[in-house]
Motif scaffolding. Structure first.
Motif, PDB file in Angstrom:
ATOM      1  N   HIS A  14       0.835  -1.198   0.000  1.00 30.70           N
ATOM      2  CA  HIS A  14       0.000   0.000   0.000  1.00 30.70           C
ATOM      3  C   HIS A  14       0.869   1.247   0.000  1.00 30.70           C
ATOM      4  CE1 HIS A  14      -2.695   3.079   1.634  1.00 30.70           C
ATOM      5  NE2 HIS A  14      -3.638   2.383   1.052  1.00 30.70           N
ATOM      6  N   PRO A  15       0.401   2.333  -0.663  1.00 30.15           N
ATOM      7  CA  PRO A  15       1.222   3.545  -0.747  1.00 30.15           C
ATOM      8  C   PRO A  15       1.754   4.042   0.592  1.00 30.15           C
ATOM      9  CG  PRO A  15      -0.653   3.751  -2.197  1.00 30.15           C
ATOM     10  CD  PRO A  15      -0.833   2.453  -1.435  1.00 30.15           C
ATOM     11  N   SER A  16       1.006   3.857   1.671  1.00 28.16           N
ATOM     12  CA  SER A  16       1.492   4.365   2.955  1.00 28.16           C
ATOM     13  C   SER A  16       2.665   3.544   3.482  1.00 28.16           C
ATOM     14  CB  SER A  16       0.364   4.385   3.983  1.00 28.16           C
ATOM     15  OG  SER A  16      -0.047   3.071   4.269  1.00 28.16           O
ATOM     16  N   THR A  17       2.970   2.414   2.845  1.00 28.57           N
ATOM     17  CA  THR A  17       4.089   1.591   3.306  1.00 28.57           C
ATOM     18  C   THR A  17       5.314   1.726   2.417  1.00 28.57           C
ATOM     19  OG1 THR A  17       3.357  -0.350   2.069  1.00 28.57           O
ATOM     20  CG2 THR A  17       2.525  -0.117   4.322  1.00 28.57           C
ATOM     21  N   TYR A  18       5.346   2.724   1.545  1.00 31.08           N
ATOM     22  CA  TYR A  18       6.500   2.923   0.677  1.00 31.08           C
ATOM     23  C   TYR A  18       7.696   3.494   1.407  1.00 31.08           C
ATOM     24  CZ  TYR A  18       3.556   2.176  -3.420  1.00 31.08           C
ATOM     25  OH  TYR A  18       2.731   1.654  -4.355  1.00 31.08           O
ATOM     26  N   MET A 115       3.929  13.199  -3.335  1.00 30.52           N
ATOM     27  CA  MET A 115       2.525  12.918  -3.062  1.00 30.52           C
ATOM     28  C   MET A 115       1.966  11.945  -4.090  1.00 30.52           C
ATOM     29  SD  MET A 115       0.722  16.466  -4.221  1.00 30.52           S
ATOM     30  CE  MET A 115      -0.649  16.099  -5.297  1.00 30.52           C
ATOM     31  N   TYR A 116       2.659  11.792  -5.205  1.00 29.67           N
ATOM     32  CA  TYR A 116       2.256  10.855  -6.251  1.00 29.67           C
ATOM     33  C   TYR A 116       2.916   9.520  -5.968  1.00 29.67           C
ATOM     34  CZ  TYR A 116       1.051  15.277  -8.389  1.00 29.67           C
ATOM     35  OH  TYR A 116       0.526  16.522  -8.616  1.00 29.67           O
ATOM     36  N   ASP A 117       2.119   8.500  -5.756  1.00 27.81           N
ATOM     37  CA  ASP A 117       2.690   7.210  -5.396  1.00 27.81           C
ATOM     38  C   ASP A 117       2.247   6.094  -6.335  1.00 27.81           C
ATOM     39  OD1 ASP A 117       0.093   6.986  -4.497  1.00 27.81           O
ATOM     40  OD2 ASP A 117       0.623   6.986  -2.380  1.00 27.81           O
ATOM     41  N   ASP A 118       2.085   6.452  -7.599  1.00 25.22           N
ATOM     42  CA  ASP A 118       1.764   5.479  -8.629  1.00 25.22           C
ATOM     43  C   ASP A 118       2.958   4.538  -8.811  1.00 25.22           C
ATOM     44  OD1 ASP A 118       0.192   4.582 -11.078  1.00 25.22           O
ATOM     45  OD2 ASP A 118       2.088   5.225 -11.998  1.00 25.22           O
ATOM     46  N   ALA A 119       2.683   3.253  -8.942  1.00 27.26           N
ATOM     47  CA  ALA A 119       3.749   2.256  -9.046  1.00 27.26           C
ATOM     48  C   ALA A 119       4.704   2.536 -10.205  1.00 27.26           C
ATOM     49  CB  ALA A 119       3.153   0.852  -9.178  1.00 27.26           C
ATOM     50  N   SER A 120       4.188   3.026 -11.338  1.00 26.91           N
ATOM     51  CA  SER A 120       5.078   3.294 -12.477  1.00 26.91           C
ATOM     52  C   SER A 120       6.002   4.478 -12.185  1.00 26.91           C
ATOM     53  CB  SER A 120       4.271   3.536 -13.752  1.00 26.91           C
ATOM     54  OG  SER A 120       3.472   4.687 -13.631  1.00 26.91           O
ATOM     55  N   LEU A 121       5.528   5.460 -11.431  1.00 25.29           N
ATOM     56  CA  LEU A 121       6.362   6.605 -11.059  1.00 25.29           C
ATOM     57  C   LEU A 121       7.452   6.173 -10.082  1.00 25.29           C
ATOM     58  CD1 LEU A 121       6.785   9.657 -11.379  1.00 25.29           C
ATOM     59  CD2 LEU A 121       5.252   9.964  -9.439  1.00 25.29           C
ATOM     60  N   GLY A 132      15.572   5.198  -2.687  1.00 26.96           N
ATOM     61  CA  GLY A 132      14.313   4.905  -2.030  1.00 26.96           C
ATOM     62  C   GLY A 132      13.245   5.884  -2.435  1.00 26.96           C
ATOM     63  N   PHE A 133      12.022   5.550  -2.097  1.00 28.87           N
ATOM     64  CA  PHE A 133      10.862   6.394  -2.392  1.00 28.87           C
ATOM     65  C   PHE A 133       9.985   6.415  -1.155  1.00 28.87           C
ATOM     66  CE2 PHE A 133       7.999   8.315  -5.474  1.00 28.87           C
ATOM     67  CZ  PHE A 133       6.796   8.269  -4.781  1.00 28.87           C
ATOM     68  N   VAL A 134       9.573   7.612  -0.757  1.00 27.22           N
ATOM     69  CA  VAL A 134       8.682   7.765   0.388  1.00 27.22           C
ATOM     70  C   VAL A 134       7.465   8.553  -0.068  1.00 27.22           C
ATOM     71  CG1 VAL A 134       8.436   8.681   2.733  1.00 27.22           C
ATOM     72  CG2 VAL A 134      10.629   7.736   1.993  1.00 27.22           C
ATOM     73  N   SER A 135       6.307   7.977   0.156  1.00 27.84           N
ATOM     74  CA  SER A 135       5.070   8.679  -0.152  1.00 27.84           C
ATOM     75  C   SER A 135       4.846   9.759   0.908  1.00 27.84           C
ATOM     76  CB  SER A 135       3.898   7.684  -0.134  1.00 27.84           C
ATOM     77  OG  SER A 135       2.672   8.384  -0.216  1.00 27.84           O
ATOM     78  N   LYS A 136       4.437  10.935   0.491  1.00 24.55           N
ATOM     79  CA  LYS A 136       4.156  12.000   1.446  1.00 24.55           C
ATOM     80  C   LYS A 136       2.968  11.677   2.333  1.00 24.55           C
ATOM     81  CE  LYS A 136       6.357  15.903  -0.843  1.00 24.55           C
ATOM     82  NZ  LYS A 136       6.172  17.232  -1.443  1.00 24.55           N
ATOM     83  N   SER A 137       2.225  10.626   1.988  1.00 25.02           N
ATOM     84  CA  SER A 137       1.132  10.207   2.867  1.00 25.02           C
ATOM     85  C   SER A 137       1.595   9.198   3.904  1.00 25.02           C
ATOM     86  CB  SER A 137      -0.024   9.610   2.026  1.00 25.02           C
ATOM     87  OG  SER A 137       0.401   8.441   1.374  1.00 25.02           O
ATOM     88  N   SER A 138       2.888   8.877   3.926  1.00 27.74           N
ATOM     89  CA  SER A 138       3.440   7.928   4.906  1.00 27.74           C
ATOM     90  C   SER A 138       3.401   8.514   6.308  1.00 27.74           C
ATOM     91  CB  SER A 138       4.891   7.596   4.556  1.00 27.74           C
ATOM     92  OG  SER A 138       4.982   6.946   3.334  1.00 27.74           O
ATOM     93  N   ASP A 139       3.323   7.629   7.262  1.00 27.58           N
ATOM     94  CA  ASP A 139       3.388   8.019   8.667  1.00 27.58           C
ATOM     95  C   ASP A 139       4.824   8.462   8.984  1.00 27.58           C
ATOM     96  OD1 ASP A 139       3.571   8.126  11.455  1.00 27.58           O
ATOM     97  OD2 ASP A 139       2.366   6.320  11.739  1.00 27.58           O
TER      98      ASP A 139
END
Length: 142
Positions: A14-18, A115-121, A132-139
């Motif tokens: 899930h995006p929040s676990t990136y 903030m964009y966490d599309d798998a292709s991006l 690494g990649f961190v989604s801005k919606s991550s905790d």
């Protein structure tokens, strides 16, 4: 999200676990201090990252930049151990910044936060050399 085992980011979940452990995999944390450059076009985001970084005694913000252009100049001047960059900024994109940094130093430590966490991006960022990649919606605790 559909999981495709052949996709480079299929097991990220899930995006929040990136969120990834930024520094441990490619830095010896026994060194005195890991210097971090923050590149984001929103001052409040840079300030938030700086506060999170300040909470770790092994990390230090060596500089901030509000655009990819400024970020590349700061990278050349400050020689940071890690660059944290947004992807979507006015002017040059963070992906362009990533590519320019990697062209100069294939071992550079660049972490993409977006903030964009599309798998292709995410796959594109990792394929272009991001560590690494961190989604801005991550905790932030992650």
């Amino acid at each position: 999200m559909h999981q495709d085992p052949s996709h480079p980011v299929s097991n990220l979940g899930h995006p929040s676990t990136y969120a990834v452990p930024f520094f441990t995999p490619f830095f010896n944390c026994s060194q005195a201090m890991v210097k971090v450059l923050i590149v984001d076009d929103h001052a409040i985001v840079r300030q938030g990252y700086a506060r999170l970084i300040a909470a770790d005694p092994h990390l230090s913000v060596c500089g901030e930049a509000g655009s990819a252009e400024e970020g590349y100049g700061a990278y050349l001047q400050l020689n940071p151990d890690v660059v944290i960059t947004d992807l979507s900024m006015k002017g040059l994109s963070g992906m362009t910044l990533l590519q320019k940094i990697m062209a100069r130093d294939k071992n550079a430590g660049v972490i993409v936060c977006s903030m964009y966490d599309d798998a292709s991006l995410i796959a594109s960022a990792l394929n272009n050399g991001a560590k690494g990649f961190v989604s801005k919606s991550s905790d932030p605790a992650n």
